[in-house]
Write a protein that holds these residues in place. Structure first.
Motif, PDB file in Angstrom:
ATOM      1  N   LEU A   1      -8.939   0.435   1.702  1.00  0.00           N
ATOM      2  CA  LEU A   1      -7.528   0.726   1.495  1.00  0.00           C
ATOM      3  C   LEU A   1      -7.172   2.079   2.117  1.00  0.00           C
ATOM      4  CD1 LEU A   1      -5.253  -0.870   0.226  1.00  0.00           C
ATOM      5  CD2 LEU A   1      -5.606   0.396  -1.902  1.00  0.00           C
ATOM      6  N   LEU A   2      -8.065   3.057   1.958  1.00  0.00           N
ATOM      7  CA  LEU A   2      -7.859   4.369   2.581  1.00  0.00           C
ATOM      8  C   LEU A   2      -7.952   4.266   4.096  1.00  0.00           C
ATOM      9  CD1 LEU A   2      -9.919   6.623   0.131  1.00  0.00           C
ATOM     10  CD2 LEU A   2      -7.430   6.508   0.334  1.00  0.00           C
ATOM     11  N   ASN A   3      -8.875   3.427   4.570  1.00  0.00           N
ATOM     12  CA  ASN A   3      -9.039   3.214   5.995  1.00  0.00           C
ATOM     13  C   ASN A   3      -7.760   2.623   6.601  1.00  0.00           C
ATOM     14  OD1 ASN A   3      -9.881   1.346   8.399  1.00  0.00           O
ATOM     15  ND2 ASN A   3     -11.647   2.708   8.146  1.00  0.00           N
ATOM     16  N   ALA A   4      -7.169   1.656   5.884  1.00  0.00           N
ATOM     17  CA  ALA A   4      -5.920   1.050   6.341  1.00  0.00           C
ATOM     18  C   ALA A   4      -4.799   2.083   6.409  1.00  0.00           C
ATOM     19  CB  ALA A   4      -5.518  -0.107   5.421  1.00  0.00           C
ATOM     20  N   LYS A   5      -4.766   2.979   5.418  1.00  0.00           N
ATOM     21  CA  LYS A   5      -3.740   4.038   5.417  1.00  0.00           C
ATOM     22  C   LYS A   5      -3.960   5.006   6.586  1.00  0.00           C
ATOM     23  CE  LYS A   5      -0.287   6.474   3.700  1.00  0.00           C
ATOM     24  NZ  LYS A   5      -0.427   7.748   4.424  1.00  0.00           N
ATOM     25  N   ASP A   6      -5.222   5.312   6.903  1.00  0.00           N
ATOM     26  CA  ASP A   6      -5.510   6.163   8.059  1.00  0.00           C
ATOM     27  C   ASP A   6      -4.996   5.512   9.347  1.00  0.00           C
ATOM     28  OD1 ASP A   6      -6.721   8.060   6.498  1.00  0.00           O
ATOM     29  OD2 ASP A   6      -8.771   7.438   6.947  1.00  0.00           O
ATOM     30  N   ALA A   7      -5.195   4.197   9.470  1.00  0.00           N
ATOM     31  CA  ALA A   7      -4.715   3.480  10.650  1.00  0.00           C
ATOM     32  C   ALA A   7      -3.186   3.479  10.706  1.00  0.00           C
ATOM     33  CB  ALA A   7      -5.251   2.050  10.655  1.00  0.00           C
ATOM     34  N   PHE A   8      -2.569   3.321   9.553  1.00  0.00           N
ATOM     35  CA  PHE A   8      -1.103   3.360   9.454  1.00  0.00           C
ATOM     36  C   PHE A   8      -0.582   4.719   9.918  1.00  0.00           C
ATOM     37  CE2 PHE A   8       2.666   4.405   6.884  1.00  0.00           C
ATOM     38  CZ  PHE A   8       3.504   3.323   7.140  1.00  0.00           C
TER      39      PHE A   8
ATOM     40  N   LEU B   1       1.339  -1.554   2.971  1.00  0.00           N
ATOM     41  CA  LEU B   1       0.619  -1.752   4.221  1.00  0.00           C
ATOM     42  C   LEU B   1       0.700  -3.202   4.684  1.00  0.00           C
ATOM     43  CD1 LEU B   1      -2.488   0.439   3.366  1.00  0.00           C
ATOM     44  CD2 LEU B   1      -0.788   0.946   5.127  1.00  0.00           C
ATOM     45  N   ARG B   2       0.613  -4.112   3.752  1.00  0.00           N
ATOM     46  CA  ARG B   2       0.688  -5.531   4.091  1.00  0.00           C
ATOM     47  C   ARG B   2       2.072  -5.879   4.661  1.00  0.00           C
ATOM     48  NH1 ARG B   2       2.249 -10.554   2.990  1.00  0.00           N
ATOM     49  NH2 ARG B   2       0.713 -12.249   2.862  1.00  0.00           N
TER      50      ARG B   2
ATOM     51  N   GLU C   1      -2.637  -7.438 -10.852  1.00  0.00           N
ATOM     52  CA  GLU C   1      -1.730  -6.296 -10.754  1.00  0.00           C
ATOM     53  C   GLU C   1      -1.461  -5.954  -9.293  1.00  0.00           C
ATOM     54  OE1 GLU C   1      -2.703  -2.837 -12.939  1.00  0.00           O
ATOM     55  OE2 GLU C   1      -3.253  -3.916 -14.766  1.00  0.00           O
ATOM     56  N   ILE C   2      -0.231  -5.636  -8.965  1.00  0.00           N
ATOM     57  CA  ILE C   2       0.147  -5.313  -7.590  1.00  0.00           C
ATOM     58  C   ILE C   2      -0.265  -3.884  -7.277  1.00  0.00           C
ATOM     59  CG2 ILE C   2       2.065  -5.003  -6.004  1.00  0.00           C
ATOM     60  CD1 ILE C   2       3.549  -7.175  -7.495  1.00  0.00           C
ATOM     61  N   ASN C   3      -1.027  -3.712  -6.202  1.00  0.00           N
ATOM     62  CA  ASN C   3      -1.387  -2.389  -5.709  1.00  0.00           C
ATOM     63  C   ASN C   3      -0.305  -1.953  -4.732  1.00  0.00           C
ATOM     64  OD1 ASN C   3      -2.575  -0.409  -3.791  1.00  0.00           O
ATOM     65  ND2 ASN C   3      -4.411  -0.700  -5.029  1.00  0.00           N
ATOM     66  N   ASP C   4       0.428  -0.910  -5.087  1.00  0.00           N
ATOM     67  CA  ASP C   4       1.590  -0.504  -4.290  1.00  0.00           C
ATOM     68  C   ASP C   4       1.216  -0.156  -2.852  1.00  0.00           C
ATOM     69  OD1 ASP C   4       3.236  -0.895  -6.445  1.00  0.00           O
ATOM     70  OD2 ASP C   4       3.249   1.213  -7.063  1.00  0.00           O
ATOM     71  N   ARG C   5       0.091   0.549  -2.673  1.00  0.00           N
ATOM     72  CA  ARG C   5      -0.313   0.917  -1.309  1.00  0.00           C
ATOM     73  C   ARG C   5      -0.650  -0.339  -0.501  1.00  0.00           C
ATOM     74  NH1 ARG C   5      -4.442   5.734  -0.142  1.00  0.00           N
ATOM     75  NH2 ARG C   5      -2.495   6.864  -0.432  1.00  0.00           N
TER      76      ARG C   5
ATOM     77  N   SER D   1      -8.907  -3.862   7.621  1.00  0.00           N
ATOM     78  CA  SER D   1      -9.133  -3.106   6.379  1.00  0.00           C
ATOM     79  C   SER D   1      -8.592  -3.855   5.170  1.00  0.00           C
ATOM     80  CB  SER D   1      -8.477  -1.727   6.485  1.00  0.00           C
ATOM     81  OG  SER D   1      -9.107  -0.944   7.459  1.00  0.00           O
ATOM     82  N   LEU D   2      -7.389  -4.412   5.291  1.00  0.00           N
ATOM     83  CA  LEU D   2      -6.818  -5.164   4.169  1.00  0.00           C
ATOM     84  C   LEU D   2      -7.611  -6.447   3.917  1.00  0.00           C
ATOM     85  CD1 LEU D   2      -2.970  -4.750   4.689  1.00  0.00           C
ATOM     86  CD2 LEU D   2      -4.557  -3.322   3.372  1.00  0.00           C
TER      87      LEU D   2
END
Length: 375
Positions: A280-287, A157-158, A149-153, A249-250
């Motif tokens: 995944l949350l860490n990657a969003k924080d970096a974003f 980020l990718r 399943e594709i994770n939208d977040r 993170s990814l």
């Protein structure tokens, strides 16, 4: 105590360290190894690492052995006393202290010096780390076998990250740890700092290591970036920090997904789905950090061109000293085109001047610049 552990492991430590050696404790926390604290009959301590199946699939053990020796010679880790390059089992002298993931206070300045000692060693590995190749061909490829399943977040980020692949891959390389998270740095009782765990050492952008320090919190790696660059990181360096932080993170998200479906959580005492969610949350924080700090990246191409021209004006005097000069021609898709003039026009060293002076400075000062070419 020894009866708690399998006979093969006990036999190994007695073979390496001598009869009467023993396992003192199991060390938890790593995602790639089961680790033991062991002692010889004289009570000298060592760390024994026994890798997981996935770790052996991802690591070149002969290279790891070479890197362990190189970094020991630099003086920033302990000595290896046993290394089975077939099985990936190794034993190193114990560094007294605690890993940074288990302490609350540490000295950012000393840690920055530790990183610089590695990066400025002028030594190189015979292998580049090649992060994006690893990401697509190993980590992500395997995770997709389990999570269909594709994770939208993740996808968002990718897509954002891979838009800067050429920019990240264009940076100058040095010898890097490539897994320089807090759990792989030891703080001694005298407040000295040492690296451990060299499974992923190779040539890479040094800011990748600083980004790895932000595995727990993005802000910790960002703080280290300040110390590493004497509180004056450029926009280019800040940009690379956040992009590599998203990348790492990814990458670990994919590793955690794979480990969950392989059933490795029990061995590591981890809930790998929680680990995956953390990264995944860490990657969003970096974003988010990227978009707060790298404001120039949203400027128009016209504004970027103005910044390129003003930066060129600062460095042209180096060429003018020898009767040469260069002028801006155009900028497109991260590539700056310049025209050499005067003595530089027909000089055989013009190409070197562009790469060693003009390109280096523009990459440092202007976000988005990947390469400089002659028009």
């Amino acid at each position: 105590m020894n009866r708690m552990f399998d006979k093969e492991t006990i036999n190994l430590i007695n073979k390496v360290l001598g009869e009467g050696s023993k396992i003192v404790d199991t060390i938890t926390g790593g995602m790639m190894n089961i680790s033991y604290l062991v002692e010889d009959k004289n009570n000298k301590k060592y760390i024994l690492y026994i890798p997981t199946e996935q770790a052996n699939e991802m690591v070149d053990r002969k290279l790891e052995k070479e890197h362990q020796s190189i970094i020991h010679n630099i003086g920033i880790t302990s000595k290896n006393v046993y290394f089975d390059t077939e099985k990936g089992i190794k034993m190193n002298e114990f560094i007294s202290g605690k890993s940074l993931d288990k302490v609350e206070k540490f000295d950012y300045q000393k840690i920055a010096v530790l990183f610089k000692n590695l990066h400025n060693s002028v030594l190189l590995s015979r292998s580049d780390y090649a992060p994006f190749v690893r990401f697509t061909d190993i980590y992500e490829k395997e995770a997709k076998q389990y999570e269909t399943e594709i994770n939208d977040r993740y996808e968002m980020l990718r897509d954002f990250l891979f838009g800067y692949r050429s920019f990240l891959e264009s940076q100058m390389l040095c010898l890097c740890h490539n897994d320089a998270q807090r759990s792989n740095i030891i703080q001694t009782p005298d407040d000295e700092y040492y690296f451990i765990d060299f499974e992923f050492v190779g040539n890479n952008d040094p800011i990748y290591d600083i980004a790895a320090f932000g595995n727990g919190k993005v802000s910790e790696g960002r703080e280290l970036l300040n110390y590493y660059y004497d509180n004056k990181p450029t926009i280019n360096q800040i940009k690379r920090y956040y992009l590599w932080r998203i990348f790492i993170s990814l990458q670990w998200y994919n590793v955690a997904i794979t480990k969950h479906y392989r059933g490795e959580g029990k061995a590591h005492n981890f809930n790998f789905l929680e680990v995956a969610n953390h990264f995944l949350l860490n990657a969003k924080d970096a974003f988010d950090g990227y978009h707060l700090e790298v404001k120039e990246d949203t400027n128009s191409e016209e504004t970027t061109e103005k910044l390129i021209i003003s930066t060129l004006d600062k460095i042209r005097h180096f060429l003018q000293k020898d009767g040469g000069d260069c002028e801006f021609v155009s900028y497109k898709d991260g590539v700056v085109y310049v025209r050499m003039k005067g003595a530089c026009q027909d000089c055989s060293f013009a190409g070197a001047d562009i790469k060693e002076l003009v390109e280096v400075v523009l990459q440092e000062e202007v976000p988005g610049v990947i390469e400089v070419r002659m028009a």
